[in-house]
Design an enzyme around this catalytic site. Structure first.
Site, PDB file in Angstrom:
ATOM      1  N   ASN A  19      64.884 -35.983  11.466  1.00 28.60           N
ATOM      2  CA  ASN A  19      66.207 -36.559  11.212  1.00 28.60           C
ATOM      3  C   ASN A  19      66.989 -36.460  12.521  1.00 28.60           C
ATOM      4  O   ASN A  19      67.503 -35.401  12.860  1.00 28.60           O
ATOM      5  CB  ASN A  19      66.896 -35.764  10.096  1.00 28.60           C
ATOM      6  CG  ASN A  19      68.315 -36.214   9.857  1.00 28.60           C
ATOM      7  OD1 ASN A  19      68.752 -37.240  10.383  1.00 28.60           O
ATOM      8  ND2 ASN A  19      69.055 -35.440   9.070  1.00 28.60           N
ATOM      9  N   LYS A  50      69.750 -37.736  13.264  1.00 31.92           N
ATOM     10  CA  LYS A  50      71.207 -37.777  13.060  1.00 31.92           C
ATOM     11  C   LYS A  50      71.833 -38.763  14.062  1.00 31.92           C
ATOM     12  O   LYS A  50      71.237 -39.808  14.343  1.00 31.92           O
ATOM     13  CB  LYS A  50      71.801 -36.366  13.150  1.00 31.92           C
ATOM     14  CG  LYS A  50      71.060 -35.392  12.235  1.00 31.92           C
ATOM     15  CD  LYS A  50      71.740 -34.074  12.036  1.00 31.92           C
ATOM     16  CE  LYS A  50      70.886 -33.202  11.119  1.00 31.92           C
ATOM     17  NZ  LYS A  50      71.482 -31.937  10.779  1.00 31.92           N
ATOM     18  N   HIS A  64      71.679 -36.443   2.198  1.00 29.99           N
ATOM     19  CA  HIS A  64      71.730 -35.316   3.133  1.00 29.99           C
ATOM     20  C   HIS A  64      73.068 -34.601   2.972  1.00 29.99           C
ATOM     21  O   HIS A  64      74.092 -35.237   2.694  1.00 29.99           O
ATOM     22  CB  HIS A  64      71.561 -35.835   4.574  1.00 29.99           C
ATOM     23  CG  HIS A  64      71.407 -34.724   5.553  1.00 29.99           C
ATOM     24  ND1 HIS A  64      72.488 -34.029   6.035  1.00 29.99           N
ATOM     25  CD2 HIS A  64      70.312 -34.161   6.108  1.00 29.99           C
ATOM     26  CE1 HIS A  64      72.053 -33.078   6.856  1.00 29.99           C
ATOM     27  NE2 HIS A  64      70.735 -33.138   6.924  1.00 29.99           N
ATOM     28  N   GLU A  82      75.162 -33.565   4.996  1.00 31.68           N
ATOM     29  CA  GLU A  82      76.258 -34.102   5.827  1.00 31.68           C
ATOM     30  C   GLU A  82      76.861 -35.347   5.183  1.00 31.68           C
ATOM     31  O   GLU A  82      78.068 -35.595   5.288  1.00 31.68           O
ATOM     32  CB  GLU A  82      75.738 -34.385   7.249  1.00 31.68           C
ATOM     33  CG  GLU A  82      75.524 -33.077   8.009  1.00 31.68           C
ATOM     34  CD  GLU A  82      74.417 -33.090   9.040  1.00 31.68           C
ATOM     35  OE1 GLU A  82      74.007 -34.176   9.486  1.00 31.68           O
ATOM     36  OE2 GLU A  82      73.947 -31.990   9.389  1.00 31.68           O
ATOM     37  N   GLU A 141      67.249 -28.214   1.388  1.00 28.93           N
ATOM     38  CA  GLU A 141      67.871 -27.776   2.639  1.00 28.93           C
ATOM     39  C   GLU A 141      69.099 -26.926   2.329  1.00 28.93           C
ATOM     40  O   GLU A 141      70.166 -27.464   1.997  1.00 28.93           O
ATOM     41  CB  GLU A 141      68.336 -28.985   3.453  1.00 28.93           C
ATOM     42  CG  GLU A 141      67.228 -29.925   3.842  1.00 28.93           C
ATOM     43  CD  GLU A 141      67.624 -30.757   5.059  1.00 28.93           C
ATOM     44  OE1 GLU A 141      67.013 -30.573   6.114  1.00 28.93           O
ATOM     45  OE2 GLU A 141      68.563 -31.548   4.952  1.00 28.93           O
ATOM     46  N   GLY A 180      71.222 -26.399  11.118  1.00 26.86           N
ATOM     47  CA  GLY A 180      71.812 -26.323  12.456  1.00 26.86           C
ATOM     48  C   GLY A 180      72.359 -24.964  12.837  1.00 26.86           C
ATOM     49  O   GLY A 180      73.076 -24.841  13.830  1.00 26.86           O
ATOM     50  N   SER A 228      66.963 -25.438  10.165  1.00 31.09           N
ATOM     51  CA  SER A 228      66.574 -24.613  11.310  1.00 31.09           C
ATOM     52  C   SER A 228      65.057 -24.421  11.437  1.00 31.09           C
ATOM     53  O   SER A 228      64.606 -23.348  11.855  1.00 31.09           O
ATOM     54  CB  SER A 228      67.311 -23.270  11.280  1.00 31.09           C
ATOM     55  OG  SER A 228      68.701 -23.482  11.471  1.00 31.09           O
ATOM     56  N   GLY A 261      65.914 -31.348  12.000  1.00 34.96           N
ATOM     57  CA  GLY A 261      67.010 -31.959  12.744  1.00 34.96           C
ATOM     58  C   GLY A 261      66.879 -31.653  14.230  1.00 34.96           C
ATOM     59  O   GLY A 261      66.122 -32.294  14.960  1.00 34.96           O
TER      60      GLY A 261
HETATM   61  P1  PGA Z   1      68.302 -28.643  11.600  1.00 39.11           P
HETATM   62  O1  PGA Z   1      68.747 -29.836  10.613  1.00 39.11           O
HETATM   63  O2  PGA Z   1      66.797 -28.704  11.671  1.00 39.11           O
HETATM   64  O3  PGA Z   1      68.968 -28.941  12.883  1.00 39.11           O
HETATM   65  O4  PGA Z   1      68.758 -27.369  10.954  1.00 39.11           O
HETATM   66  C1  PGA Z   1      68.008 -30.123   9.466  1.00 39.11           C
HETATM   67  C2  PGA Z   1      68.623 -31.270   8.731  1.00 39.11           C
HETATM   68  O5  PGA Z   1      69.858 -31.423   8.742  1.00 39.11           O
HETATM   69  O6  PGA Z   1      67.913 -32.080   8.116  1.00 39.11           O
END
Ligand code: PGA
Length: 242
Positions: A13, A15, A96, A98, A162, A168, A204, A225
């Site tokens: 992803n 983003k 997601h 977000e 998630e 993140g 993460s 991500g």
């Molecule tokens: P991250 O994000 O791997 O940076 O923690 C994962 C995601 O938002 O799908």
């Protein structure tokens, strides 16, 4: 053997983090360095404008990060699932955290998006996850069950668990916690006649922890991500599937 059980999914992803030049360089490096992997299905989900420009190697499919909950028409700024399908996408991430927290998407929106994706013969990657507050107060399972049931498509999708607090942040649940939660989600899916649904973990995931996470019995892949933005760490994660 069902259509999913042979492979693990590594879904990137990106983003809103990749420009055109970086994205094209990444795709080229992937093509030059990635061996054919029959047991791994990679998926790259770039920003919408890049979807028509990425040439990906055979083990890596194209996906999108979002789509409209509507089929077509006067919805300025929206992108339909059918157009994503025409542009070569095979997977679409929906719901997601977000999207849910920053853009107010409800579970009903997420379900409608997933149904649009399915109607266009692609696979929705439906995301769910609990907040830190819920995790700390021991409400994770009850919350996830409700959230999943509120956005559950009726067929052929991928579920991505998630924890919001792991996205993140560098903070990851223990392997035991991941396994327990994913196994619980699989039980919920079985109760709905959806026991073949792959369940991915996200939050993460890095080159350093991917191997242990991917080795868990209830983990059918990972949604990545930050660590999917660099070719080195993405390749390391792809190669962590044994
Ligand atoms: P991250 O994000 O791997 O940076 O923690 C994962 C995601 O938002 O799908």
């Amino acid at each position: 053997m069902n259509r999913y059980s042979m492979r693990k999914y590594i879904i990137a992803n990106w983003k809103m983090s990749m420009g055109k030049g970086e994205a094209l360089d990444f795709a080229k490096a992937l093509g030059d360095n990635l061996e054919n992997m029959e047991h791994v299905q990679g998926v790259i989900c770039p920003s919408f404008p890049l979807i028509g420009s990425l040439e990906l190697p055979p083990s890596v499919a194209l996906g999108a990060q979002n789509c409209s909950a509507f089929e077509a028409g006067a919805y300025t700024g929206e992108v339909s699932a059918s157009l994503l399908g025409e542009m070569g996408c095979e997977y679409v991430i929906v719901g997601h955290s977000e999207r849910r927290t920053l853009f107010g998407e409800t579970s009903e929106d997420v379900r409608n998006k997933a149904m649009q994706v399915l109607a266009c013969y692609m696979t929705p990657v439906v995301c769910i996850g609990e907040s830190l507050e819920m995790y700390e107060s021991g409400e994770t399972k009850a919350y996830l069950k409700d959230q999943l049931e509120a956005c559950l498509p009726d067929q052929n999708f991928i579920l991505a668990y998630e924890p919001i607090w792991a996205i993140g942040t560098g903070r990851v649940p223990t392997l035991e916690e991941i396994e327990e939660t994913q196994a619980f989600l699989k039980e919920v899916l079985v109760r709905h006649g959806l026991g073949e649904t792959p369940v991915l973990y996200g939050g993460s995931v890095k080159g350093e922890n991917a191997k242990d996470i991917l080795a868990l019995p209830s983990v059918d892949g990972v949604l990545v991500g930050g660590a999917s933005l660099k070719i080195g760490s993405f390749l390391k994660i792809m190669r962590s599937v044994v």
